[in-house]
Scaffold this motif. Sequence first.
Motif, short mmCIF file in Angstrom:
data_model
loop_
_atom_site.label_atom_id
_atom_site.label_comp_id
_atom_site.label_asym_id
_atom_site.label_seq_id
_atom_site.Cartn_x
_atom_site.Cartn_y
_atom_site.Cartn_z
N TYR A 80 52.54 12.14 -32.07
CA TYR A 80 51.38 12.35 -32.94
C TYR A 80 50.46 13.43 -32.35
O TYR A 80 49.95 14.29 -33.08
N GLN A 81 50.29 13.39 -31.05
CA GLN A 81 49.49 14.43 -30.38
C GLN A 81 50.07 15.81 -30.63
O GLN A 81 49.34 16.77 -30.93
N ASP A 82 51.39 15.93 -30.52
CA ASP A 82 52.05 17.20 -30.77
C ASP A 82 51.82 17.67 -32.20
O ASP A 82 51.61 18.87 -32.45
N ALA A 83 51.84 16.74 -33.14
CA ALA A 83 51.63 17.10 -34.55
C ALA A 83 50.23 17.67 -34.76
O ALA A 83 50.04 18.61 -35.54
N GLN A 84 49.24 17.09 -34.09
CA GLN A 84 47.87 17.60 -34.24
C GLN A 84 47.72 18.97 -33.58
O GLN A 84 47.02 19.85 -34.10
N PHE A 85 48.36 19.17 -32.44
CA PHE A 85 48.37 20.49 -31.83
C PHE A 85 49.02 21.50 -32.78
O PHE A 85 48.58 22.64 -32.91
N GLY A 86 50.07 21.07 -33.47
CA GLY A 86 50.74 21.93 -34.43
C GLY A 86 49.82 22.39 -35.54
O GLY A 86 49.95 23.52 -36.05
N ARG A 87 48.89 21.55 -35.94
CA ARG A 87 47.92 21.94 -36.97
C ARG A 87 47.04 23.09 -36.48
O ARG A 87 46.68 23.99 -37.26
N ILE A 88 46.68 23.09 -35.19
CA ILE A 88 45.90 24.19 -34.63
C ILE A 88 46.72 25.47 -34.62
O ILE A 88 46.24 26.55 -34.98
N LEU A 89 47.99 25.36 -34.21
CA LEU A 89 48.88 26.52 -34.25
C LEU A 89 48.99 27.08 -35.67
O LEU A 89 48.91 28.30 -35.88
N ASP A 90 49.19 26.19 -36.63
CA ASP A 90 49.32 26.62 -38.01
C ASP A 90 48.07 27.36 -38.47
O ASP A 90 48.15 28.37 -39.18
N GLU A 91 46.92 26.86 -38.07
CA GLU A 91 45.67 27.48 -38.52
C GLU A 91 45.46 28.84 -37.86
O GLU A 91 44.99 29.78 -38.51
N LEU A 92 45.81 28.95 -36.59
CA LEU A 92 45.73 30.26 -35.94
C LEU A 92 46.63 31.27 -36.64
O LEU A 92 46.26 32.43 -36.84
N GLN A 93 47.81 30.80 -37.04
CA GLN A 93 48.73 31.69 -37.74
C GLN A 93 48.18 32.06 -39.12
O GLN A 93 48.22 33.23 -39.53
N THR A 136 58.67 16.69 -29.69
CA THR A 136 57.48 17.55 -29.64
C THR A 136 57.86 18.89 -30.26
O THR A 136 57.94 19.91 -29.57
N PRO A 137 58.10 18.92 -31.57
CA PRO A 137 58.60 20.13 -32.21
C PRO A 137 57.64 21.32 -32.10
O PRO A 137 58.09 22.47 -32.07
N ASN A 138 56.35 21.06 -32.05
CA ASN A 138 55.42 22.17 -31.97
C ASN A 138 55.38 22.79 -30.58
O ASN A 138 55.22 24.01 -30.45
N LEU A 139 55.57 21.97 -29.56
CA LEU A 139 55.70 22.54 -28.22
C LEU A 139 57.01 23.30 -28.10
O LEU A 139 57.07 24.37 -27.47
N GLU A 140 58.07 22.79 -28.72
CA GLU A 140 59.34 23.52 -28.72
C GLU A 140 59.21 24.84 -29.46
O GLU A 140 59.75 25.87 -29.02
N ARG A 141 58.50 24.82 -30.56
CA ARG A 141 58.25 26.04 -31.33
C ARG A 141 57.50 27.07 -30.48
O ARG A 141 57.82 28.26 -30.50
N LEU A 142 56.53 26.60 -29.72
CA LEU A 142 55.77 27.49 -28.85
C LEU A 142 56.69 28.08 -27.78
O LEU A 142 56.65 29.29 -27.50
#
Length: 814
Positions: free
Chosen positions: A349-362, A97-103
Motif C-alpha cells: 500500500y505504501q508503494d501504491a501511494q508513492f506511485g501516486r506521487i510519481l504519476d503526478e510528477l509525470q 512494489t511495482p512503483n519502486l520497480e518502475r523507478l
Amino acid sequence: MKKIVGMALAMVAAIGLVGSAQSAVAPPAAAPPAQSGTVLPRPPEPFAGTIAPTIADAKPAWPKPVTAPAGAPNILLVLTDDVGFGAASAFGGPIPTPNLERLAAGGLKYTSFHTTAMCSSTRAALLTGRNHHAVATGTVVDSATGFPGYWSIIPRSAATVAEILKDNGYNTAMFGKHHNTPHWQESPAGPFDLWPTGLGFEYFYGFLGGDADQWTPKLYRNTTPVTGPLADATQTLDKDLADDAIRWLHNQKANGPNKPFFMYYAPGSAHAPHQAPKDWIAKFKGKFDGGWDRQRELTFAKQKETGVIPADAALTPRPEQLPAWDSLSPAEKTVDARFMEVFAAELSYQDAQFGRILDELQRMGQLDNTLIVFIEGDNGASGEGTPKGTLNEIGMLGNKVEYDPVRTARTLDVMGGPHSYELYPAAWAWALNAPFQWVKQVASHLGGTRNGMVVSWPGHIQDKGGLRTQFGHVVDIAPTLLEAAGVQMPTEVNGAAQQPVDGVSLLYSFGDAKASARHTTQYFEMIGNRGIYQDGWLANTVPRRMPWSTYTPPGDAAKDYTWELYDLTHDYSQAHNLASAQPERLKQLQDLWWKEAERNNVFPLDDRYGVARSVPDRVEHMNKATDFTYWGKDVSVSELTGPSFVGRSFSITADITVPRAGTTGVIAAGGSWFGGWAFYLKDGKPVAYEAFSQEPGEQYRIAAVKVLPAGKATLRYDFDSDGGGIGKGGLMRISVDGKEVARGRVEKTINIYAGLGETLDIGSDTGTAVTEDYAGQGRFSGDIEKVSIHLEPFGKGAASGAAGAEKKVQQGAD
C-alpha cells in the motif's frame, strides 16, 4: 594539544576533501556547475546604485534574490522505515512494489548501500552527511544519554541538506516521520530548532516520534498539532501523506514554476504498528502459509535470478534463538502467517501511494527534471516483536503486556485494523533480511545495516535498470544531492562553522558501474554492536543481547564481545568467518575501529537498551513538578512535559460546567486504548478508565450511577496506589463537589502511554482514543475552567489502605 591540533587539521582537510571531490568528479552532461556559497545565508551584497539628495539624481538598485544554479533539478528523497533488504520485489522480495520497480527500470539499483541499523541515527546521518555519533545521535532520540555522541541534539555545526538547499534557492518540504527532535522538546513550548521547520524545511506535515498509529496518528503541520481524523477514515496515513505532498507540489509549482524543490518523503509505515486497509490485507491471504524458512529460500533464489545478489552468494542460516516454522503449533502458524499478510499489505500500500506521487510528477511534466533517491529502509527489518510477535508493540516493550497467539487465532480480522498495534515475530524480520545475518539494531551485521537503494535521474543515467555494487553509506546522500544540484558544501551556516562531512558523493557511480568505490572506510556501532569496513573487509562483533530483549548483557561492553572477520569482496552475504584464519588483519581492523570511534564521539560504549538505558537520563528532562494546572480546553502536553502517573498516587480536580444532563465528553485523557488513562462523563455519569492494553480483561472502569445535572461542578478523581513501584494497582475514587460517588480497583497500571507521541489532553482525547465510551475525540461541549493535578511521591502507597479495599465497584456511594 597535539590531539586538538590534529583534529583541527582533520576538519580543514575534510572540508577541503569534500570540495575537491566534487570538483574532481566529471558531472553528468546537464548537471549545473558548482555555485559559490560557502557562507550561508549569503551575505547581502553592497548597494550598487547611487544615493543623491533628490530622486532625480539617484540611481536605484535592488538586492538580487537567491536563486538555484541554472539547470538545478528537483530532488525527491524517499526513506522508508524498517524495511529489510529482501522485502520488496524490487530487490527479490515477496512483497509487490511495482512503483519502486518502475523507478529502478529507468534508473539504478544499489545493492551495497548501508544505514546505521536504527531510525533516528540513520535520519540524522542522511540529512547532515555526518556520522551519527558525530551529530549526537548515537541511538534513537528516545534513549538519549548525557554524553556528546548521545545527546540527541543535532549540532548547528552540521547543517542539513535541506538548510543548504533552501539557502541556495530551493523550496523545501518534508512529509512523514521525523524522529530527530529530542523527546523533551516535542511540545508546543518548543524549542523548535530541531523540528523539521528548524532544520531547513519550509513546510512539514507528519509526526515526530518513532512510530505512529496509521489509523489515528498524532500529526503536526509545521509546529501546530493537527486535530481531527484523517480525511479518509477507510485508508491509512500513507494516503494522507501522499495527498498532502501532491497538494504541496501543486502550490509550489503554481507559485514558483521555475524554482526547484527538495521534497523529503519519509512514510512511517512498515515500522510497527503494522496496519493496512482490509482490502489490501485480503490480497495476501494464504501467501505466507509456507512460513519464514521457506520464504527466505524463495527470496534468495529470486535475488540470484534477478542479479540482485552475486551468483556465488551464500544464504546465511537462521539464528538458534529463532524457532523453525515447522516447530510451531497450527494456531501459531495461522496467526504468524497473518502477521506477514498484514505487513505485506502495508508495504505494498505504501508503494501504491508513492506511485501516486510519481504519476503526478509525470502529469505535471516535472519527472524528467527530478532526481529521485529512494532508500528502502532506514535499517534492517525489525526483530523487536519477540519470537512470538505482538499486537501491542509499545505495550509489550514499555508495559510488559503479554500476548496470547491462541486467543489471537480466534480474532484474525482484528489484525492490521485500528485495534491492533502489531509487530510480526522476529523470524519474519530475519526472513525479510535475506540473505544476510540478523536484523535491525544489530549494526555489526548486514541484516541490520544493508538496505536497497534506487536512484533515478532521467537524462542523466544512461544505464537504465543497471546495478551498482560500490560501497555506499547513508552519509553519502547529502554530498550526492548537493553535487547534483551544483551547490557547494558550506563552511559556515547561520554563523556556525561547519564540522567535517563524512560522506562522499555517489555521483561518480551514476555513469560507471565499474568505477572503484570512493567510500573506503566506515565504522558501525549501535547499542554495543559494532563493526568496521575497509576496502572490502568487515570486522564485527557478535551480538550479546537479542533485539527484542531489554536485558543488559553482563560484563564489560568494551571487552566482552567476540569479533568476526569477513571478506565482503568474495563473500557478499557475510557468511564465512575468517577471524581464526587471519588474526593479524582482524587486529588491524579492530585498532582502526577504536580510532574511528574516538574520532566520532562513540564513547562511552553502552549496551543497555530501552528502559535500562533511557530512564536515568530521561529523568534529566522530565518535568519534576508535583502540581500541574491547566486552564481550559484544547490543551495537550507530552509525557515529559506533563504529569507522570507512573508508580504513585495522584489526584485530578476539574472545575467544569455541565451544559446539560446526560452529556458525554472528556475531561482529561492520555495515551490510547493500547495503554492509557481517561477521565470523562458518559451519559452524564463521571467515569475513570484505565486501559492497561487492548486485550480483553485488561481495562478497568470505575463509574458513578447518578447523572450530573446541568451547571457548575467540581469533579475529583483520586488514585490511591498500593505502592511497591511501577505497574502496581490501587484504588480509584470519584467525588463530585466533595461527595464520593464511586470507587473501584485498578489492578495493573501502565508505565508509558502506548502509542508514541500520545499526549495528555484536556477537553478531548486526540490521537487514538483510550476508550470507545465516547465517539471520536470525545470533545467536551461544556466549559472546563481549570484542571489541577497533584502527584504524590513516586513509589509511595496510599495512607488510606487501598491495598485492602474492596475489588468491586461501589456504585451509588453517598
